[in-house]
Design a protein around this motif. Structure first.
Motif, mmCIF file in Angstrom:
data_model
loop_
_atom_site.group_PDB
_atom_site.id
_atom_site.type_symbol
_atom_site.label_atom_id
_atom_site.label_comp_id
_atom_site.label_asym_id
_atom_site.label_seq_id
_atom_site.Cartn_x
_atom_site.Cartn_y
_atom_site.Cartn_z
ATOM 1 N N GLU A 1 22.518 -16.252 -46.197
ATOM 2 C CA GLU A 1 22.888 -17.555 -45.659
ATOM 3 C C GLU A 1 24.031 -17.408 -44.657
ATOM 4 N N ASP A 2 23.736 -17.687 -43.403
ATOM 5 C CA ASP A 2 24.741 -17.648 -42.343
ATOM 6 C C ASP A 2 25.320 -19.058 -42.207
ATOM 7 N N ASP A 3 26.527 -19.264 -42.722
ATOM 8 C CA ASP A 3 27.192 -20.576 -42.680
ATOM 9 C C ASP A 3 28.229 -20.552 -41.566
ATOM 10 N N TYR A 4 27.751 -20.406 -40.342
ATOM 11 C CA TYR A 4 28.616 -20.061 -39.215
ATOM 12 C C TYR A 4 29.576 -21.172 -38.810
ATOM 13 N N ASP A 5 29.222 -22.442 -39.030
ATOM 14 C CA ASP A 5 30.125 -23.530 -38.632
ATOM 15 C C ASP A 5 30.192 -24.602 -39.714
ATOM 16 N N GLY A 6 30.236 -24.162 -40.964
ATOM 17 C CA GLY A 6 30.128 -25.081 -42.086
ATOM 18 C C GLY A 6 31.231 -26.120 -42.190
ATOM 19 N N GLU A 7 32.388 -25.877 -41.573
ATOM 20 C CA GLU A 7 33.495 -26.838 -41.697
ATOM 21 C C GLU A 7 33.354 -28.051 -40.788
ATOM 22 N N PHE A 8 32.463 -27.977 -39.801
ATOM 23 C CA PHE A 8 32.445 -29.016 -38.777
ATOM 24 C C PHE A 8 31.256 -29.956 -38.966
ATOM 25 N N ARG A 9 31.516 -31.044 -39.700
ATOM 26 C CA ARG A 9 30.529 -32.100 -39.921
ATOM 27 C C ARG A 9 31.146 -33.407 -39.462
ATOM 28 N N TYR A 10 30.374 -34.226 -38.751
ATOM 29 C CA TYR A 10 30.927 -35.421 -38.124
ATOM 30 C C TYR A 10 30.341 -36.721 -38.666
ATOM 31 N N ASP A 11 29.037 -36.848 -38.694
ATOM 32 C CA ASP A 11 28.401 -38.130 -38.970
ATOM 33 C C ASP A 11 27.752 -38.207 -40.347
ATOM 34 N N ARG A 12 28.043 -37.300 -41.193
ATOM 35 C CA ARG A 12 27.412 -37.311 -42.503
ATOM 36 C C ARG A 12 28.287 -36.549 -43.479
ATOM 37 N N GLN A 13 27.964 -36.682 -44.763
ATOM 38 C CA GLN A 13 28.650 -35.885 -45.763
ATOM 39 C C GLN A 13 28.310 -34.411 -45.538
ATOM 40 N N PRO A 14 29.258 -33.517 -45.790
ATOM 41 C CA PRO A 14 28.971 -32.096 -45.596
ATOM 42 C C PRO A 14 27.764 -31.636 -46.394
ATOM 43 N N VAL A 15 26.962 -30.784 -45.788
ATOM 44 C CA VAL A 15 25.830 -30.177 -46.479
ATOM 45 C C VAL A 15 26.351 -28.944 -47.199
ATOM 46 N N GLY A 16 26.261 -28.952 -48.518
ATOM 47 C CA GLY A 16 26.791 -27.843 -49.298
ATOM 48 C C GLY A 16 26.046 -26.549 -49.015
ATOM 49 N N ALA A 17 26.684 -25.464 -49.338
ATOM 50 C CA ALA A 17 26.077 -24.159 -49.120
ATOM 51 C C ALA A 17 24.859 -23.987 -50.024
ATOM 52 N N LEU A 18 23.844 -23.334 -49.493
ATOM 53 C CA LEU A 18 22.644 -23.024 -50.273
ATOM 54 C C LEU A 18 22.978 -22.120 -51.450
ATOM 55 N N GLN A 19 23.995 -21.308 -51.298
ATOM 56 C CA GLN A 19 24.361 -20.330 -52.326
ATOM 57 C C GLN A 19 24.617 -20.975 -53.675
ATOM 58 N N GLY A 20 25.100 -22.220 -53.673
ATOM 59 C CA GLY A 20 25.398 -22.878 -54.925
ATOM 60 C C GLY A 20 24.185 -23.106 -55.808
ATOM 61 N N LEU A 21 22.975 -23.079 -55.217
ATOM 62 C CA LEU A 21 21.763 -23.286 -56.002
ATOM 63 C C LEU A 21 21.410 -22.073 -56.848
ATOM 64 N N ASP A 22 21.754 -20.880 -56.360
ATOM 65 C CA ASP A 22 21.488 -19.659 -57.136
ATOM 66 C C ASP A 22 22.345 -18.523 -56.601
ATOM 67 N N PRO A 23 23.561 -18.371 -57.124
ATOM 68 C CA PRO A 23 24.486 -17.346 -56.607
ATOM 69 C C PRO A 23 23.984 -15.917 -56.742
ATOM 70 N N GLU A 24 22.996 -15.687 -57.612
ATOM 71 C CA GLU A 24 22.487 -14.329 -57.785
ATOM 72 C C GLU A 24 21.312 -14.023 -56.866
ATOM 73 N N ARG A 25 20.890 -15.002 -56.077
ATOM 74 C CA ARG A 25 19.777 -14.776 -55.152
ATOM 75 C C ARG A 25 20.160 -15.058 -53.697
ATOM 76 N N VAL A 26 21.412 -15.461 -53.457
ATOM 77 C CA VAL A 26 21.851 -15.809 -52.108
ATOM 78 C C VAL A 26 23.133 -15.050 -51.780
ATOM 79 N N VAL A 27 23.166 -14.432 -50.616
ATOM 80 C CA VAL A 27 24.396 -13.865 -50.069
ATOM 81 C C VAL A 27 24.973 -14.890 -49.101
ATOM 82 N N TYR A 28 26.157 -15.372 -49.387
ATOM 83 C CA TYR A 28 26.816 -16.347 -48.513
ATOM 84 C C TYR A 28 27.672 -15.609 -47.498
ATOM 85 N N CYS A 29 27.508 -15.943 -46.211
ATOM 86 C CA CYS A 29 28.252 -15.283 -45.133
ATOM 87 C C CYS A 29 29.087 -16.317 -44.383
#
Length: 447
Positions: free
Chosen positions: A257-285
């Motif tokens: 999971e490339d979360d290259y600009d995850g901090e910058f959300r303007y018109d909606r609630q932040p979209v959480g990282a995919l990694q939270g759904l299964d930390p043992e199957r996702v590499v968060y970057c």
């Protein structure tokens, strides 16, 4: 005054790079109000004739050399030279580096150095300083919903470095094929192929990357930008996120999971990282390149616990990021300075985005602006049949650097489109109005 200064630059009497007097000094010399000079400087900066930077004053912009004057006639620069210089940079993928928080960063550096143990200045292990990994674990859990602890975080020299190591790790553990999105950066795909991995393309439609066919591709891993697809700007819908995670569980696969600009959300609630759904199957970057500056060369991976050892083996024993930079970022995060800076930049970029959208609606209404709910760039969809490369050439004649969608297309998507990509975060504030004006002219000339 504005006309006289513009003509002095155009004719070559004021050479590129020459520093102009301060507004106060020039006003005193000419016997005019200081605001008159300041307004003239500001207008010429917006037009691209001058540049202004704190600490170095106002200078003549680095433009093409003017033609030599003929006898008795002033020299005139061609409006559209064959190889025009870049006056306005609207390429995506970079923040406004002029806004780097130098004072706050220097303060964090002093505090970090004062508190650092002596062993921090010796040879370091490959995972990175514990102080930074602990700070990142708290920050990522709070802001991005990442399930992390310091033992599963490794510090790398930016996303590209981390991805290259991941590619070698995947190949070393038996992986042979990786799925990538239909749109994305070619250098990232090259890193995977250089690691000995074959690539397969995921299809794309108006809803974003389609994950339903992962089980039929026979891949071992997938590289994705689920929170804000690059460059289209689409957030991966919940059902497609769930499908990707279900595939990883069933097939024993891995999602990068490339979360290259995850901090910058303007018109909606932040979209959480995919990694939270299964930390043992996702590499968060993640990376500091967009929130702070690319030159810091600071990134991080949150690994499944079972892969920490394999990653460090692929990385080797050499430290890749300096301890001082790591300790400074840890202090920057724990002191709250990182949050304050991100909030300030989020407001600044949102204002720029709003201005871009408003100016395009007024001056180039034939262009559809998409992918703007988050991030640092926008996708400008052109009318059907438009040659996006012609728009890029028109932009170049305006001294404007932009990218087009064809450069970032890996596989033909189901919904074809012609578009250019505008990085509205890149120019400093004083150049942004001129950049938007040049962009509108290019869009009207190229369509």
């Amino acid at each position: 005054m504005t006309r006289a200064l513009r003509e002095a630059v155009r004719s070559g009497r004021l050479a590129p790079g020459v520093r102009l007097p301060s507004s106060r000094a020039l006003a005193a010399d000419l016997g005019v109000a200081r605001n008159t000079v300041a307004d003239a400087y500001a207008e010429l900066v917006a037009e691209g004739w001058l540049t202004a930077r704190q600490g170095s004053g106002t200078r003549v912009a680095q433009r093409a050399e003017p033609r030599r004057a003929r006898a008795g006639r002033p020299a005139r620069s061609p409006r559209h030279p064959l190889n025009p210089p870049v006056t306005y940079n609207l390429m995506p993928g970079q923040p406004d580096v002029s806004a780097f928080p130098r004072t706050a960063w220097a303060t964090a550096t002093r505090r970090a150095l004062a508190a650092a143990p002596s062993e921090a200045f010796g040879y370091q292990g490959p995972a990175g300083r514990f102080e930074l990994r602990a700070a990142l674990a708290e920050y990522l859990a709070r802001v991005r919903g990442v399930d992390a602890d310091p033992e599963r975080i490794v510090v790398c020299a930016g996303f590209a470095h981390g991805l290259g190591v991941l590619g070698r790790m995947l190949h070393g553990t038996g992986a042979r094929q990786v799925a990538v999105e239909s749109y994305g950066l070619g250098p990232h795909r090259d890193l995977l192929t250089r690691a000995g991995l074959r690539l397969a393309a995921l299809p794309y439609d108006d809803g974003g990357t389609r994950t339903a066919g992962l089980d039929r591709l026979g891949v071992d891993a997938v590289l994705m930008t689920p929170a804000h697809q690059f460059p289209t700007g689409v957030a991966l819908p919940p059902e497609r996120r769930a499908t990707a995670v279900d595939w990883a569980r069933a097939a024993g696969g891995l999602i990068v999971e490339d979360d290259y600009d995850g901090e910058f959300r303007y018109d909606r609630q932040p979209v959480g990282a995919l990694q939270g759904l299964d930390p043992e199957r996702v590499v968060y970057c993640g990376t500091a390149s967009k929130a702070l500056a690319p030159a810091l060369r600071l990134g991080w991976l949150v690994l499944p616990r079972r892969l920490v050892g394999e990653y460090q083996e692929a990385l080797g024993e050499n430290t890749v990021v300096g301890s001082v930079e790591q300790l400074t970022l840890a202090e920057f995060i724990t002191s709250g300075a990182y949050d304050r800076h991100v909030r300030a930049m989020r407001m600044r970029y949102r204002r720029r985005r709003d201005r871009l959208v408003a100016e395009l609606a007024r001056k180039a209404p034939h262009v559809r602006v998409t992918g703007i709910a988050a991030g640092l760039h926008a996708l400008l969809e052109l009318p059907a049949g438009t040659d996006e490369r012609a728009v890029v050439r028109a932009a170049a004649r305006e001294g404007l650097a932009v990218s087009h969608l064809g450069l970032l297309t890996y596989a033909a998507p189901e919904t074809s489109r012609s578009a250019i990509i505008v990085g509205y975060a890149t120019p400093p504030d004083h150049l942004f109005p001129g950049a938007v004006a040049a962009l509108c002219r290019a869009l009207n000339a190229g369509v």
